[in-house]
Design a protein around this motif. Structure first.
Motif: not given
Ligand code: GCU
Length: 684
Positions: A517-520, A533-537, A613-618, A661-663
């Motif tokens: 829920s906080y990743t893709a 492959h670690y962390g958001p981008n 959904h993207i906002y809420d789940t993050r 990830w969220r931000d």
């Protein structure tokens, strides 16, 4: 060694005198018949564990089964040979390979019967598990046969000691381009694996580089043999990943063309060498024509030509070729919307169905892409009906938090195993395709990339041991439940405190949905930093050549893989799965962006828009990640101090990284879509 080194084989002295006495009455003497290394292991494992738990070494008997109590075990053959009595109601006739029966009346001996030596060893571990988890051993009538013939772990270890996608230290097999001389740690690993029924292991990376190519040469084979013997004593066969271009790189030939007679002769001679040193050798794992590895395509041959040539060389010795289906074009152009990496494995291998030798197994990743947190099942399951298959899973958490985030993967694997391909009507599950039961193929099973290194607790994150354990339990029996496995692992690893057991089991069971829920979002995958492959981008892979795109722009997001207007990937599934994925209305929310490109305002079945959904789940996912720390702290008193500390450190880090990830995702999609969060929360 402490801090999780014993894993789930944590035998402790049973403090409750009454219970200890009850167990002691039955278990104070034993006889395990036979002489093989595996039987020897069974005997010593049993004696040592009983000694620890009961505080006294059991007496070794050598009668012929007329004893009035004790543990008496062996293969059916060994019972017959020494004319020992087998209780009548055991029904041993249909006990498949590696299966066993544990039989006992309220009084009298506990019997362990098996078809093979491995079965005897598995029966011993099963009995010990009962004692270890406080279960009654009065009347016992247990009958187990593994569903999968091959239950395998793949290591992506390099000979310099590094591990590709390893998150738990360095290799336990290799150091400084040699095989390690001290094999104690390998033995302890073999022991952990055997206790949950693993029977095969490949010790080197599927990307076989220069040094590893030499593993099948004579200077190294004596050391390979020593490792094979260590595993062999635990009923585990050793496999090696090989370089398809070996005839050129180490054989002095100028071609590796599978149809060239010199090449096949070279591989035949090579097989002879290997089996001279390692008579129990399992066979080869091959990654060919994939991510710059050599393969038959270079010579205009197909993958059946390549695999069969190797299979013919190994066949006289009973060896297997495990040929990977992870074959795709990794030099794609992001503008090209018709090439679809998800299609590749099926497009390459479906036309070859039925053309492989019967000692070849095609190893197929669970999803069509690459071990993302959410993917549909590979359509090759159900698609191939005349070829041995092996389901490949990834225990090492490359895309699922790299053993810094808690992510119990068994629920994900269960979904894949239970997926109905409808290939032979309803109930044609992936589990049955992989085991061989669905189409009556001769060999089958499950393999997974191990998450183990030389770290003190083996897996970096102590709770990541649950994934190693869980994979093995599922390979034995895919029908076991994710919760059941989590509870069993927790009880074995953390002992008797019911509150701690409940908290840890619940944390494990929640962890996959938290991570997801906080990743893709919604099955689209990636959005990670390239390379490691670690962390958001979010755009990390969006304009590269790997074919892993999400196609987000100001109007929408997702990959159109429909037959109607997209890449046609959905057409690789049988009905009704094809229709389900093809239709925007029927496609399950969690896979929506894998199959469809939609506007941010598209309404999900949940009633929310995609963007909301993207906002809420993050936001929710990040909060739930933070709660994991609180939950862990609540059981501090029942946990070994070192393990408590190791896990806590990681949970705190996970909570921090979840915020990132969220931000990163919220900001990206807020800016792209121009749509604000309905709840007005902080988006940077
Ligand atoms: C992934 C992983 C690679 C690995 C490959 C494979 O792409 O990132 O490190 O080699 O899978 O399974 O072959």
């Amino acid at each position: 060694r402490n801090g999780g080194y014993e894993g789930w084989l944590r035998y402790t002295h049973i403090e409750d005198a009454y219970k200890r006495e009850a167990y002691s009455v039955r278990c104070s003497q034993l006889q395990i018949m036979g002489e093989s290394p595996v039987i020897h292991t069974a005997r010593t494992e049993l004696a040592a564990a009983l000694d620890t738990m009961l505080g006294a070494k059991p007496r070794e008997m050598n009668g012929t089964g007329g004893e009035s109590f004790g543990i008496i075990g062996g293969t059916i053959d060994s019972f017959t040979r020494c004319e020992a009595r087998i209780p009548e109601d055991c029904h041993l006739d249909e006990l498949g390979e590696d299966g066993y029966v544990i039989q006992a009346e309220e009084t009298g001996p506990i019997w362990l019967f098996a078809a093979s030596d491995n079965g005897v060893l598995y029966a011993v571990y099963h009995l010990l598990r009962l004692l270890q988890t406080d279960q009654p051993i009065g009347k016992l009538s247990i009958r187990e046969t593994p569903v999968n013939g091959l239950r395998m772990l793949d290591h992506w270890d390099n000979m310099d000691g590094t591990i590709e996608r390893g998150y738990a230290g360095n290799s336990i097999f290799f150091r400084d381009n040699r095989i390690v001389a001290d094999r104690d740690r390998i033995r302890d690993y073999a022991r952990l694996l055997a206790s949950v029924g693993i029977n095969a292991v490949a010790i080197n990376n599927v990307n076989v580089h220069r040094e590893e190519t030499k593993l099948i040469t004579e200077p190294l084979l004596p050391d390979v043999a020593k490792v094979a013997d260590v595993f062999g004593a635990y009923g585990i066969r050793l496999y090696l990943s090989v370089n398809f271009a070996s005839p050129i790189e180490i054989g002095g030939l100028d071609t590796a063309d599978p149809l060239h007679p010199d090449v096949s002769a070279w591989w035949r001679a090579k097989a002879k060498d290997i089996y001279r040193y390692v008579p129990t050798f399992g066979g080869y794992v091959v990654k060919a024509d994939s991510e710059f590895r050599p393969g038959p395509f270079t010579y205009g041959r197909n993958h059946a030509d390549g695999a069969n040539m190797l299979a013919d060389a190994l066949a006289p010795f009973g060896g297997h070729v495990i040929w990977r289906c992870f074959v795709y074009n990794c030099l794609q152009d992001w503008r090209d919307r018709s090439t679809d990496r998800a299609r590749a494995a099926y497009d390459h291998f479906k036309p070859l169905d039925g053309q492989f030798r019967d000692n070849v197994l095609l190893q197929i990743k669970n999803g069509p892409m690459d071990f993302q947190v959410r993917e549909p099942v590979s359509p090759l399951f159900g698609g191939l009906s005349r070829t041995n298959q092996l389901l490949e899973l990834q225990i090492t958490q490359e895309y699922t938090g790299q053993q810094r985030h808690l992510c119990y993967l068994v629920p994900q694997w269960k979904e894949a195993l239970d997926f109905d391909t409808f290939a032979r009507g309803e109930g044609s599950t992936v589990a049955s395709a992989a085991s061989g039961a669905l189409f009556g193929t001769k060999l089958g099973g499950m393999a997974a990339v191990s998450n183990v290194g030389d770290d003190s607790c083996w897996t970096g994150h102590p709770l990541a041991q649950a994934n190693l354990f869980g994979f093995a339990r599922l390979a034995w029996n895919p029908a076991l439940g994710a919760e059941e496995i989590a509870a069993e692992w927790t009880a074995m690893t953390f002992g008797a405190d019911p509150e701690a057991q409940r908290v840890i089991t619940d944390m494990l069971l929640d962890s996959l949905t938290i991570y997801e829920s906080y990743t893709a979002p919604l099955g689209v995958g990636w959005m990670v930093n390239p390379g490691h492959h670690y962390g958001p981008n979010v755009d990390g892979y969006e304009y590269s050549k790997w074919g892993t795109y999400h196609f987000a722009d100001c109007n929408g997001i997702g990959v159109d893989r429909t037959v109607r207007s997209g890449t046609g990937y959905t057409g690789q599934y049988a009905l009704p799965q094809y229709e389900r994925y093809e239709s925007l209305e029927q496609c399950p929310d969690e896979l929506l962006l894998f199959f469809h490109h939609v506007p941010y305002t598209h309404k999900l079945k949940s009633g929310k828009t995609v963007i909301q959904h993207i906002y809420d789940t993050r936001f929710e996912g990040t909060e739930r990640a933070a709660m994991l720390v609180t939950r862990w702290d609540s059981i501090k008193r029942s946990i070994d101090a070192e393990i408590y500390r190791l896990v806590r450190e990681r949970l705190v880090q996970q909570a921090e990284h979840a915020k990132e990830w969220r931000d990163v995702l919220n900001t990206y999609f807020c800016r792209k879509s121009g749509i604000a969060d309905e709840l007005g929360r902080t988006i940077y």
